[in-house]
Design an enzyme around this catalytic site. Sequence first.
Site, PDB file in Angstrom:
ATOM      1  N   GLU A   1       0.811  -1.223   0.000  1.00 25.76           N
ATOM      2  CA  GLU A   1       0.000   0.000   0.000  1.00 25.76           C
ATOM      3  C   GLU A   1       0.840   1.267   0.000  1.00 25.76           C
ATOM      4  OE1 GLU A   1      -2.772  -3.186   1.538  1.00 25.76           O
ATOM      5  OE2 GLU A   1      -0.686  -2.613   1.925  1.00 25.76           O
TER       6      GLU A   1
ATOM      7  N   GLN B   1      -8.143  -2.382  -0.834  1.00 23.33           N
ATOM      8  CA  GLN B   1      -9.021  -3.542  -0.840  1.00 23.33           C
ATOM      9  C   GLN B   1     -10.092  -3.389   0.242  1.00 23.33           C
ATOM     10  OE1 GLN B   1      -7.644  -7.768   0.028  1.00 23.33           O
ATOM     11  NE2 GLN B   1      -7.686  -7.723  -2.218  1.00 23.33           N
ATOM     12  N   PHE B   2      -9.673  -2.912   1.392  1.00 25.77           N
ATOM     13  CA  PHE B   2     -10.562  -2.441   2.449  1.00 25.77           C
ATOM     14  C   PHE B   2      -9.964  -1.144   2.986  1.00 25.77           C
ATOM     15  CE2 PHE B   2     -11.451  -6.919   2.226  1.00 25.77           C
ATOM     16  CZ  PHE B   2     -12.823  -7.011   2.414  1.00 25.77           C
TER      17      PHE B   2
ATOM     18  N   ASP C   1      -9.628  -0.087   5.812  1.00 27.69           N
ATOM     19  CA  ASP C   1      -8.788  -0.321   6.994  1.00 27.69           C
ATOM     20  C   ASP C   1      -7.313  -0.431   6.621  1.00 27.69           C
ATOM     21  OD1 ASP C   1     -11.153  -1.784   9.028  1.00 27.69           O
ATOM     22  OD2 ASP C   1     -11.426  -1.816   6.866  1.00 27.69           O
ATOM     23  N   PHE C   2      -7.039  -0.971   5.423  1.00 22.38           N
ATOM     24  CA  PHE C   2      -5.653  -1.253   5.030  1.00 22.38           C
ATOM     25  C   PHE C   2      -4.874  -0.004   4.661  1.00 22.38           C
ATOM     26  CE2 PHE C   2      -7.146  -5.703   3.437  1.00 22.38           C
ATOM     27  CZ  PHE C   2      -7.409  -6.068   4.750  1.00 22.38           C
TER      28      PHE C   2
ATOM     29  N   HIS D   1     -11.856  -5.042   9.013  1.00 22.73           N
ATOM     30  CA  HIS D   1     -12.486  -4.857   7.709  1.00 22.73           C
ATOM     31  C   HIS D   1     -13.757  -4.010   7.823  1.00 22.73           C
ATOM     32  CE1 HIS D   1     -10.027  -8.476   7.173  1.00 22.73           C
ATOM     33  NE2 HIS D   1     -10.025  -8.221   5.883  1.00 22.73           N
TER      34      HIS D   1
END
Length: 658
Positions: A397, A419-420, A422-423, A464
Amino acid sequence: MKFEHHSISKDQHLDLFKGILKPRLIEEKMLVLLRQGKISKWFSGIGQEAIAVGVAKSLKPDEYILPMHRNLGVFTQRNIPLYRLFSQWQGKGKGFTKGRDRSFHFGTQEYNIIGMISHLGPQLGVADGIGLAHRLKNENAVTAVFTGEGGTSEGDFHEALNVASVWQLPVLFCVENNGYGLSTPTHEQFNCEHIADKALGYGMESHIIDGNNIVEVFTKVNEIAESVRQNPRPILLEFKTFRRRGHEEASGTKYVPEELMKHWEKLDPVDNYELFLLESKFLTRKEISSLKSELKSEIDEHLKLANEEVEIEADEAIELQDVYKLHEFDNQKPSSQKTELRFIDAISDGLKQSMEKYEDLVIMGQDVAEYGGVFKITDGFVEKFGKDRVRNTPICESAIISAAMGLSIKGIKSVVEMQFGDFVTSGFNPLVNYLAKVHYRWGQNADVVIRMPCGAGVGAGPFHSQTNEAWFTKTPGLKVVYPSCPQDAKGLLAASIEDPNPVLFFEHKALYRSIREEVSDDYFTLELGKANLIQEGNDLSVITYGAAVHWAREVLKEHPTISADLIDLRTLSPLDEEAIFESVKKTGKVIILQEDSVFGGIASDISALISEHCFEHLDAPIKRVASLPTPIPFAKNLEDQYLGKLKFEEALIRLNKY
């Protein structure tokens, strides 16, 4: 040292010598000024001039270099007027940052130099983005990026090398192994004999170069750069050298053994090269003395110009204006022809139409290509737009967000899918410290949209399900968009991509397939920073956004006797304060509903704004309804208890009766 080389003529030897002598003389002058208190800080590259100069001479003027603290030779080699450098170091207006950042923390498109930030790692990923742009534009060009041996321990180093290798990007990763990371010696930084050995794990070519030998640096890097132009690929270059002064001058060098210091003093790149030129009869002592006098006169002349320049004036309006690149909103109205779409389909449609509008727009993210993303938003995009523009990324990321910055430097828009949401923490540093600050610092915009699938209600647990918009609404330089319905999602996404500033685009996962409405078929935009008054009333104001808009609508529908303004903020930064104040002044009561935990969320700032600007209009205390101050649990009954949704109805009734 051996300086003879069959390809180097006498004139080239003299040119190389002038190249390393100039930054040495500037540095010696700066150390005097530092002791006199005329500059505030200095990071000395004395003893390392050959690396910066040799690399800069090996690249073409229109190829990008991303230097660091000790690479003064890059700036002098690109022929930046010295008075501008001196003004930069003094925090004056003719520098490159309008006094907003110091020393070498700047970039300039005029000279194809991209400046560092103190968090060293992201610039490696930025170089990846520039290299990617070269490949996308079919340009036979190479990018050189610098870091130190200490920086190779950072995750960004490994992410950037991995991405560059996977995508075969034309980037030279130049590592100055100068012995110490501040006071920590190399054997405490890494446990391998050579930094160059790290390339093996990434399937990359590497070379070890004597960083104190200007001829070796220039000839080897020049050869390698030309090879990379013809056969694009990343290469790791380790330059063996030594830092003979402190990390910065205040640090000193007491931690360095005396015999080690003496050893490297004997290997001084300027002194040894000067001796070679004398012994080879390429220069006489008189000619060297004359050259030094000429350069010192130039330095003094430009210092005089910088010293005579007036101190920069503080102007609040200019400071606020420069946080973002100015952008005139292009209001492309929605078509009357509509099709019923789910929230997720509207985002996909808006993204697809933006890809058609901007023929070089790039989408990057994990599994976004053939797989279509974990939520299938980019399903079918590879077939339509190709893998160059719809790019699967490694799980990197930080490097990918940094690469998006590099694409922007080359004038290419990009959309990065987390992707989410949170990441995004894995890419937090380049986002809040590089992309957010870069326009304010030196006028370079970050034309990047980060898509953020977020939110609870789907039983995805603590990693997530977060809705973490408050991490970014407090960061100047970022824009934060958070739609609640399909029509808004499509129009706001298009506007976010058009906007040349970094935008966090939050997409609530629970809405993806549960909310549908008629959506305009054609491409259209909705202005960022404009709230939507969904329904009007006189008793109280409900202010909310995202999935919470639907919570509020459900409750208000069950209580038709409560006459309420329902405001969907849609954009959290910039915030539509006017719409908020107008509603509160009319109703006198306000409830702010958010999915995020209550403390530190945007509801707190909205509450403070209302208190400051609408206090005399209030007929009741401001009410905030939000989620519990815990991580988001997985089990449904625990998740339901966590969310503020179940608390809203009681709070609404109580406020209405106040």
